[in-house]
Design a protein around this motif. Structure first.
Motif, PDB file in Angstrom:
ATOM      1  N   ARG A   1       0.989  -1.342  -0.012  1.00 22.92           N
ATOM      2  CA  ARG A   1      -0.086   0.114   0.069  1.00 22.92           C
ATOM      3  C   ARG A   1       0.790   1.345  -0.099  1.00 22.92           C
ATOM      4  N   PHE A   2       2.029   1.139   0.383  1.00 27.51           N
ATOM      5  CA  PHE A   2       2.978   2.496   0.691  1.00 27.51           C
ATOM      6  C   PHE A   2       3.985   2.549  -0.564  1.00 27.51           C
ATOM      7  N   ARG A   3       3.779   1.762  -1.508  1.00 29.03           N
ATOM      8  CA  ARG A   3       4.793   1.842  -2.691  1.00 29.03           C
ATOM      9  C   ARG A   3       4.785   3.151  -3.255  1.00 29.03           C
ATOM     10  N   GLY A   4       6.125   3.541  -3.353  1.00 26.54           N
ATOM     11  CA  GLY A   4       6.444   4.910  -3.894  1.00 26.54           C
ATOM     12  C   GLY A   4       5.816   6.239  -3.029  1.00 26.54           C
ATOM     13  N   ARG A   5       5.528   5.905  -1.674  1.00 29.00           N
ATOM     14  CA  ARG A   5       4.813   7.122  -1.054  1.00 29.00           C
ATOM     15  C   ARG A   5       5.630   7.490   0.203  1.00 29.00           C
ATOM     16  N   LEU A   6       6.644   6.820   0.609  1.00 32.47           N
ATOM     17  CA  LEU A   6       7.011   6.896   1.912  1.00 32.47           C
ATOM     18  C   LEU A   6       8.519   7.745   1.645  1.00 32.47           C
ATOM     19  N   LYS A   7       8.692   8.768   2.575  1.00 32.24           N
ATOM     20  CA  LYS A   7       9.987   9.685   2.539  1.00 32.24           C
ATOM     21  C   LYS A   7      10.883   9.594   3.866  1.00 32.24           C
ATOM     22  N   LEU A   8      12.076   8.937   4.061  1.00 30.13           N
ATOM     23  CA  LEU A   8      12.419   8.888   5.275  1.00 30.13           C
ATOM     24  C   LEU A   8      13.597   9.896   5.384  1.00 30.13           C
ATOM     25  N   ASP A   9      13.703  10.872   6.168  1.00 23.11           N
ATOM     26  CA  ASP A   9      14.532  11.739   6.518  1.00 23.11           C
ATOM     27  C   ASP A   9      15.725  11.332   7.298  1.00 23.11           C
ATOM     28  N   HIS A  10      16.926  10.937   6.670  1.00 21.00           N
ATOM     29  CA  HIS A  10      18.148  10.235   7.349  1.00 21.00           C
ATOM     30  C   HIS A  10      18.418  10.797   8.518  1.00 21.00           C
ATOM     31  N   GLN A  11      18.317  12.535   8.567  1.00 17.95           N
ATOM     32  CA  GLN A  11      18.814  13.375   9.497  1.00 17.95           C
ATOM     33  C   GLN A  11      18.214  13.447  10.696  1.00 17.95           C
TER      34      GLN A  11
END
Length: 529
Positions: A452-462
């Motif tokens: 369901r989350f395909r291509g819709r998650l962004k994780l800020d590594h900082q």
């Protein structure tokens, strides 16, 4: 504020290249010639409009630089700046009448089509001491060669910088003013100042250099309010927290909060005050049947007060922010006696925490009172063996309300260290959907259950913050952030509710209006004045 639209295209017509730029009214824009340096004896000219009115010129042979800001009709007066080395032209404090075609002629000719979008000229931000404030670039995503530089009070060097081309992110927060308080969004370049104080009030500006072709300049005026009122009350008595208003005006939106819990709200829309008046005393047992809201002034009366802490008042239209520190005392005991009793209780708890079992399982922890150091003592063969366990429990669940199709950031409010391990989990089964190990050394996202989350998650590594884009109703549910550091784990919990168009019919009209106003208020609270 609308998102800043940046559309760049190139066309080649007889060796002349064109570029399209959109900028918000009140911002500055720099049009770059792409020349490292104007050569000796070269003549460079900037022209504007269909008739090609000359607005700036550099004559290297004569060692002369000129701006003609009184043509064609004085619209550029005191707004043009010319870089004598590269020939770059900056238009400051842009207005809609500055939209049009700009052409630079030299050894390399370029055409710019500039569109100035109307918006309020002054971007002012008001925030309370101790809160966080985000200053937004309005970019959806930084491109490969973009450079973002943030400055405070026109000072150099910048306090924060992102250089995508060199893959460099830096925060020059070594001074006491900003130490440990700055956070940069890796995707948008927006700047967050955490645990803000009055010394952070002032003028902030950001230069957004788009692939060395043009530069957008944005500025913010930040005002930090430090008003905190102290109120003492005996347990069981009533306490009245005043708004300072004699009467609520039209379009006032008043919110009373305790920690992250909304206690009461009033939104006055013309004459429908009674329909938009709510107290949420049932949301927390500590306030059940104990809240009274004055419909005329918005002041909050807490009856049979028993909860010490910080109560917060926000009146959005007037940009009023106030805090009340309420201290509840037990009848017959002084504050010193209360502290003494608390110390004794803590000592007793520490003694009880010494257990003789090899393993102790604490199931379904529901309160932060279970957090702390646990000590295991094993006695045998004439010697004692000790082990210590550090348990961190969070019972704070942050509610998040969002409309279908929007993006929602789940923010982590702590600074991520180099060796931290980040896990984001979704649903009752704690399915891992994103993780980061040691920052940029290993940051991944997963499609989640059923993709369901395909291509819709962004994780800020900082920062460890997670953004869900184009959110859907099936994305509703619990989200858990786990941070592992030095053998210890901490958690943050979010409960996301996504409202779709079909859900509106089941919500009473006045309650739906409350949800909508609250939702948009939360999205824009950091940029509204």
């Amino acid at each position: 504020m609308k998102n800043m639209l940046l559309i760049v295209f190139y066309v080649a017509i007889d060796g002349v290249f064109g570029e399209s730029v959109s900028v918000m009214e009140g911002d500055s824009v720099t049009l770059h010639t792409s020349l490292p340096e104007i050569q000796r004896h070269d003549v460079l000219q900037w022209r504007f409009g269909a008739k090609g009115a000359l607005i700036a010129q550099i004559n290297k042979g004569a060692n002369k630089s000129s701006v003609y800001d009184d043509v064609p009709d004085g619209r550029f007066r005191d707004r043009l700046k010319l870089d004598n080395q590269t020939g770059d032209l900056t238009i400051t404090n842009t207005r809609t009448e500055h939209s049009g075609h700009y052409e630079v002629t030299s050894t390399r000719n370029k055409i710019f089509t500039v569109t100035v979008l109307p918006v309020d000229a002054v971007k002012s931000v008001s925030v309370l001491v101790g809160d966080s404030v985000s200053l937004n670039t309005d970019l959806t995503e930084i491109q490969r060669d973009d450079v973002i530089r943030w400055r405070f009070e026109h000072l150099n060097p910048p306090i924060a910088e992102i250089n995508r081309k060199d893959r460099k992110i830096s925060k020059h927060d070594g001074s006491e003013r900003f130490r440990g308080r700055l956070q940069l969004d890796y995707w948008t370049g927006s700047l967050t100042i955490r645990n803000i104080t009055t010394k952070h009030s002032g003028f902030y500006e950001v230069d957004i250099s788009i692939s060395n072709r043009h530069t957008i300049h944005k500025s913010f005026s930040v005002t930090v309010r430090g008003e905190v009122r102290t109120v003492s009350v005996m347990k069981g008595e009533s306490v009245l927290l005043h708004t300072g208003l004699t009467e609520i005006q039209r379009d006032d939106f008043i919110t009373w909060m305790f920690e992250d819990i909304i206690l009461a709200e009033i939104y006055k829309n013309q004459s429908s005050l009674d329909q938009l008046f709510y107290t949420y005393d049932g949301a927390d047992e500590r306030f059940r049947d104990g809240l009274e809201l004055n419909k005329q002034t918005g002041s909050l009366n807490i009856t049979q007060c028993k909860t010490s802490g910080v109560y917060e008042l926000k009146i959005n239209r007037r940009a009023i922010y106030q805090r009340f520190t309420v201290t509840v005392s037990v009848a017959g005991l002084s504050s010193g006696e209360i502290v003494g009793i608390a110390v004794v209780v803590l000592l007793v708890f520490a003694v009880v925490a010494v257990v003789i079992y090899r393993r102790l399982k604490i199931s379904k922890l529901k309160s932060i009172t279970h957090s702390g150091e646990y000590k295991l003592q094993i006695s045998g063969s004439g010697k004692n063996t000790f082990e210590r366990f550090s348990v961190s429990v969070s019972d704070e669940i942050r509610p998040v309300l969002v409309m279908e199709g929007e993006s929602v950031p789940l923010d982590n409010d702590t600074i991520i260290q180099t060796d931290d391990e980040i896990l984001w989990m979704f649903g009752d089964k704690d399915i891992v959907i994103a993780e980061s190990k040691g920052g940029t050394r290993g940051t991944t996202t997963d499609h989640g259950p059923d993709g369901r989350f395909r291509g819709r998650l962004k994780l800020d590594h900082q920062t460890g913050s997670l953004t869900i884009t184009n959110i859907r109703t099936e994305d509703s549910g619990p989200y858990k952030l786990q941070i592992s550091r030095g053998g210890q784990k901490s958690f943050k919990l979010f409960n996301v509710s996504v409202s779709g168009p079909t859900a509106l019919g089941s919500i009473p009209e006045e309650e739906h209006l409350f949800q909508s106003v609250r939702y948009w208020r939360q999205r824009s609270i950091t940029t509204e004045s």
